[in-house]
Write a protein that holds these residues in place. Structure first.
Motif, mmCIF file in Angstrom:
data_model
loop_
_atom_site.group_PDB
_atom_site.id
_atom_site.type_symbol
_atom_site.label_atom_id
_atom_site.label_comp_id
_atom_site.label_asym_id
_atom_site.label_seq_id
_atom_site.Cartn_x
_atom_site.Cartn_y
_atom_site.Cartn_z
ATOM 1 N N LYS A 541 14.455 21.757 23.439
ATOM 2 C CA LYS A 541 15.104 20.441 23.348
ATOM 3 C C LYS A 541 14.071 19.364 23.020
ATOM 4 O O LYS A 541 14.332 18.455 22.218
ATOM 5 C CB LYS A 541 15.791 20.096 24.679
ATOM 6 N N ALA A 542 12.899 19.486 23.641
ATOM 7 C CA ALA A 542 11.853 18.490 23.433
ATOM 8 C C ALA A 542 11.376 18.469 21.981
ATOM 9 O O ALA A 542 10.897 17.441 21.502
ATOM 10 C CB ALA A 542 10.680 18.761 24.372
ATOM 11 N N LEU A 543 11.516 19.593 21.286
ATOM 12 C CA LEU A 543 11.190 19.634 19.861
ATOM 13 C C LEU A 543 12.180 18.804 19.036
ATOM 14 O O LEU A 543 11.828 18.232 18.008
ATOM 15 C CB LEU A 543 11.218 21.076 19.344
ATOM 16 N N MET A 544 13.436 18.760 19.491
ATOM 17 C CA MET A 544 14.507 18.144 18.706
ATOM 18 C C MET A 544 14.850 16.721 19.119
ATOM 19 O O MET A 544 15.489 15.986 18.370
ATOM 20 C CB MET A 544 15.765 19.021 18.795
ATOM 21 N N ASN A 545 14.455 16.331 20.325
ATOM 22 C CA ASN A 545 14.915 15.049 20.874
ATOM 23 C C ASN A 545 14.595 13.846 19.990
ATOM 24 O O ASN A 545 15.413 12.928 19.848
ATOM 25 C CB ASN A 545 14.313 14.837 22.269
ATOM 26 N N ALA A 546 13.410 13.835 19.402
ATOM 27 C CA ALA A 546 13.024 12.673 18.595
ATOM 28 C C ALA A 546 13.895 12.535 17.352
ATOM 29 O O ALA A 546 14.230 11.413 16.939
ATOM 30 C CB ALA A 546 11.555 12.783 18.196
ATOM 31 N N ILE A 547 14.268 13.667 16.751
ATOM 32 C CA ILE A 547 15.104 13.626 15.541
ATOM 33 C C ILE A 547 16.510 13.142 15.885
ATOM 34 O O ILE A 547 17.105 12.339 15.150
ATOM 35 C CB ILE A 547 15.140 15.008 14.873
ATOM 36 N N PHE A 548 17.051 13.618 16.998
ATOM 37 C CA PHE A 548 18.360 13.121 17.424
ATOM 38 C C PHE A 548 18.303 11.615 17.716
ATOM 39 O O PHE A 548 19.178 10.857 17.289
ATOM 40 C CB PHE A 548 18.844 13.883 18.658
ATOM 41 N N TYR A 549 17.278 11.200 18.425
ATOM 42 C CA TYR A 549 17.149 9.773 18.739
ATOM 43 C C TYR A 549 17.035 8.929 17.472
ATOM 44 O O TYR A 549 17.626 7.843 17.370
ATOM 45 C CB TYR A 549 15.925 9.537 19.632
ATOM 46 N N TYR A 550 16.317 9.433 16.501
ATOM 47 C CA TYR A 550 16.094 8.710 15.242
ATOM 48 C C TYR A 550 17.422 8.374 14.563
ATOM 49 O O TYR A 550 17.628 7.252 14.082
ATOM 50 C CB TYR A 550 15.219 9.586 14.351
ATOM 51 N N SER A 551 18.345 9.328 14.559
ATOM 52 C CA SER A 551 19.658 9.085 13.959
ATOM 53 C C SER A 551 20.565 8.280 14.885
ATOM 54 O O SER A 551 21.258 7.352 14.453
ATOM 55 C CB SER A 551 20.340 10.413 13.617
#
Length: 824
Positions: A541-551
């Motif tokens: 999840k920590a790998l993906m969290n920044a990309i989700f937040y960005y959108s």
């Protein structure tokens, strides 16, 4: 039955524990480079040679990270770690340190262009470094064309005959270099940063007092270009520890690298330990590693022994030419030495071939047994040879720790090495502390103190973990697979930094090492994810969290997933020049579903359902027959109708359907699963090409690895006809070269992570091993001594590019297959 099971379990546990403590399992792989100190993308030190004392210790970028270890036994010294780096004096500095001016052209000149007699007065004039100015730091002259030819005049004040002379260069991509018209370097299709080649005597003889010519050609095949070169000579009298310990063994395991040496009347065992247990975030993020050692007297006699460990300020500098400040002090039970840059410009730089120049590097040992010193390397080494040890300062900034003891049987001790980066990442304008100090309530001294107190427990845990990983990999994929996974473990983790976002989310942010320096790259997350899915889903999840937040924050407004969130360590928004719409959206959807399967629930998907819904609709619209765009293999350039990319889109749509099913959204699930299956049927017809499937839908007679299809098997999605995988695997076996299966029919290069994904598509272990053996052979025989490359040639033991990247975490996909097979 329960009693038998309990007894069997006890026997296995006892066996594993004994197995670990005795270290009877050995990795026979001759690693391309051996991990020594692995903390994060900044503090990452490796041995680039077979023997620990045959070369200087290096940062993953290849720059010198001097760490020198010497054992003195009864007055005689044995150098076991690192090599005294001859001090180089600049004859003609590289442009990164002092811009130089040369003549250049970007269209092919006459064949004798490199000769000193060639008249280049009609060429353009520009300052080095030459490169893609909007993409590469430090560039002085913009070079956008594919090729460049450069001539540089060097004025010498004396003849250099009989001296040791080196040419140093940075190139992206192919480079050929000449000294006074004689070819001295030909890299072929590869990239390199600050490579150094010693000139042969017959070339040095041409370097006369007066005008001399350095000439260079560089061919930028794709993406960013960069070219720079200079000339250096060796300072005499800078070597003091010329007697080497004789290395007996080396053995790389997941969290440890072991060496043994003969040092005259004693044997020496050295272990570098990084207790990076992914299910224990405090330990994974603790910025302290160990160098532990055992000295054993072979003759039973008493011997006076001293261990000397010296480090250079390079550990805390981007360039060794920067000013550093070093010191020593005591804290608690530990004696410290410390170094850092004087300027301390926190988070002021971003880029790929950079090292940290803020924060501080430390070494520490038990206060009661350790003396510290700071000074010039020459003075520190002279003092040690004369047994004049202790704290001193004579203007130099080198660090040294000395531990003295007598031994008649065995003696064990350790030194701790660590880094305090103060602030690790800038995240959309806000500077974030490292995870271990995210509240600001800890200190590096406290972390060292904890590491010191917990050493015995953590060393046993590391032994046990290494044995368990080896055993699991061996069971799943054979001995070659176990060897590769052991070597990949620390490399994959240390290419990331763990921080906590302002909203409390964990962020495991990758650095796209030796590629372009992007941070949080989705198509780097995708291949590296298996190791984190296997050991700790929270880190996936920590790998993906920044990309989700960005959108979700509307900072990224396009209807597909971003490529990255910046250039390391500044995560302020995408900096990559081109989008990868189908690639990144498919990656995010597939990984979200893989996470749900590992966890047994779709709670994480539900949290991000709105943006997932946007991305899946983009894939439905654009995914079956992708337009002319990049995929993760962007070094191959743009191309349309990519069959493997289409697989990713279709399985991304299916992932959304299955996530909807897990969330009880039956109508939505049916809609998208029906769409995915219909697209898969169309795909088969579009891609079919006799005994295999095409690279692109519009070109018969082509082929490619369909590694994305591995998820159809692992997640039991039942989207594609299983016969496709069977057909492809059979075809691939006929296309293998000595060093692996090419990525596709266009070039002999490959991606080693994708080979292992492709191999995992096979239904039996012998076939899997057949794909693994050439990869193992490459790593064992490659002439490129760098942390494992994932972009390699299959017809020769050379890398095409890339090193030290996190994507080797993808090697763990075969182990993940077993875990997913047990998931509910």
């Amino acid at each position: 039955m329960k009693l038998k099971l309990l007894i069997a379990t006890a026997i296995v546990c006892q066996s594993v524990s004994s197995f670990a403590q005795k270290q009877v399992f050995k990795n026979e792989l001759r690693a391309p480079a051996y991990p020594l100190v692995t903390i994060d993308p900044n503090t990452s030190a490796w041995s680039y040679s077979n023997e620990l004392n045959a070369d200087v210790v290096r940062h993953w970028t290849g720059k010198s990270f001097p760490l020198l270890g010497v054992l003195k036994v009864d007055g005689k010294t044995y150098r076991f770690l690192g090599k005294e780096e001859a001090e180089l004096l600049p004859l003609a500095r590289m442009g990164e340190h002092a811009a130089w001016t040369g003549s250049y052209v970007v269209s092919e000149p006459a064949s004798d262009w490199m000769k000193p007699s060639f008249d280049a007065r009609q060429w353009k004039t520009g300052a080095a470094p030459f490169g893609t100015k909007d993409k590469e730091p430090n560039v002085e002259t913009d070079w956008q064309e594919p090729k460049i030819w450069i001539k540089r005049e060097v004025e010498l004040t004396e003849d250099l005959t009989g001296k040791s002379v080196y040419i140093e260069f940075t190139h992206d991509d192919d480079a050929i270099l000449y000294v006074n018209g004689i070819e001295v370097v030909n890299t072929g299709n590869s990239t390199g940063k600050n490579s150094r080649v010693k000139l042969p005597d017959h070339v040095v003889k041409t370097l006369k007092k007066g005008k001399n010519i350095l000439a260079g050609y560089c061919y930028n095949r794709v993406a960013n270009g960069y070219f720079d070169f200079g000339l250096f000579t060796e300072k005499e009298g800078s070597i003091q520890f010329d007697n080497e310990a004789k290395q007996i063994t080396s053995n790389v395991q997941a969290t440890q690298t072991h060496y043994s040496f003969n040092c005259g009347p004693v044997d020496l065992k050295i272990t570098f330990t990084a207790p990076m247990f992914l299910d224990k975030l405090d330990l994974m993020a603790r910025p302290v590693n160990y160098l532990s050692y055992t000295v054993h007297a072979k003759d039973g006699k008493k011997h006076q022994v001293q261990l000397y460990l010296e480090a250079a300020p390079n550990w805390a500098l981007n360039s060794p030419l920067q000013d550093a400040a070093s010191s020593f002090f005591t804290s608690g039970n530990l004696q410290f030495v410390k170094t850092g840059s004087k300027s301390q410009q926190v988070l002021a730089k971003k880029g790929d071939d950079l090292r940290i120049d803020w924060g501080y590097f430390y070494m520490a040992g038990a206060k009661s047994k350790t003396k510290s010193a700071v000074g010039s390397s020459h003075q520190l080494r002279s003092n040690f040879l004369k047994s004049e040890n202790g704290s001193s300062s004579n203007g130099g900034q080198q660090l040294a720790l000395i531990q003295s003891f007598d031994v008649s049987s065995s003696y064990q001790d350790k030194i701790l090495l660590g880094y305090d980066d103060l602030y690790s990442i800038q995240y959309f304008g806000q500077n974030l502390r490292p995870y271990w100090n995210n509240t600001g309530n800890s200190s590096i001294e406290k972390q060292f103190e904890l590491a010191d107190k917990e050493y015995t427990v953590l060393k046993k845990a590391a032994d046990k973990f290494d044995a368990e990983l080896w055993g699991t990999a061996l069971r799943n994929g054979g001995e070659d697979y176990a060897a590769l996974c052991a070597l990949a473990y620390r490399q994959a983790i240390a290419a990331h930094k763990l921080v906590k976002a302002p909203n409390g989310d964990l962020l495991l942010l990758s650095k796209e090492n030796d590629s372009n320096g992007s941070i949080g790259t989705v198509d780097v997350t995708y291949p590296s994810a298996p190791i984190f899915l296997y050991y700790n889903p929270e880190l996936a999840k920590a790998l993906m969290n920044a990309i989700f937040y960005y959108s979700e924050s509307n900072k990224w407004t396009k209807p597909f997933a971003a490529h990255d969130v910046g250039t390391y360590p500044l995560a302020n928004g995408q900096t990559y020049g081109g989008d990868m719409p189908v690639e990144e959206s498919g990656n995010m959807l597939l990984l979200t579903y893989a996470l749900a399967k590992v966890e047994g629930n779709a709670a994480y998907a539900k949290k991000h359902w709105k943006v997932l819904s946007t991305w899946v609709d983009y894939l439905v619209d654009k995914g079956l027959d992708p337009e002319n765009q990049l995929c993760t293999d962007d070094f191959a350039g743009h191309f349309a109708h990519n069959a493997n990319l289409s697989i990713k889109a279709i399985l991304g749509i299916a992932s959304y359907g299955y996530l909807a099913q897990m969330l009880g959204e039956e109508a939505t699930a049916k809609k998208y699963l029906t769409e995915a299956k219909a697209m898969a049927m169309k795909w088969k017809k579009m891609a079919e090409d006799g005994d295999h499937y095409k690279l692109t839908f519009d070109k018969s007679g082509t082929w490619s690895q369909k590694y994305n299809m591995v998820w159809d098997k692992l997640l039991k999605m039942d989207i594609f006809d299983p016969s496709i995988r069977e057909t492809e695997i059979k075809y691939y076996l006929s296309k293998q070269n000595k060093y692996g299966l090419p990525l596709d029919n266009r070039q002999p290069y490959t991606k080693t992570d994708w080979i292992i994904w492709t191999a995992t598509m096979a239904d039996d272990k012998p076939t899997f091993e057949a794909f693994l053996k050439p990869v193992y052979r490459f790593m064992n025989e490659t002439t490129d001594r760098v942390p494992m490359s994932d972009w390699t040639y299959t017809d020769r033991p050379k890398r095409a590019g890339f090193k030290a990247r996190s994507v080797v975490g993808g090697y763990f996909i075969k182990m993940l297959e077993e875990k997913l097979g047990k998931a509910k």
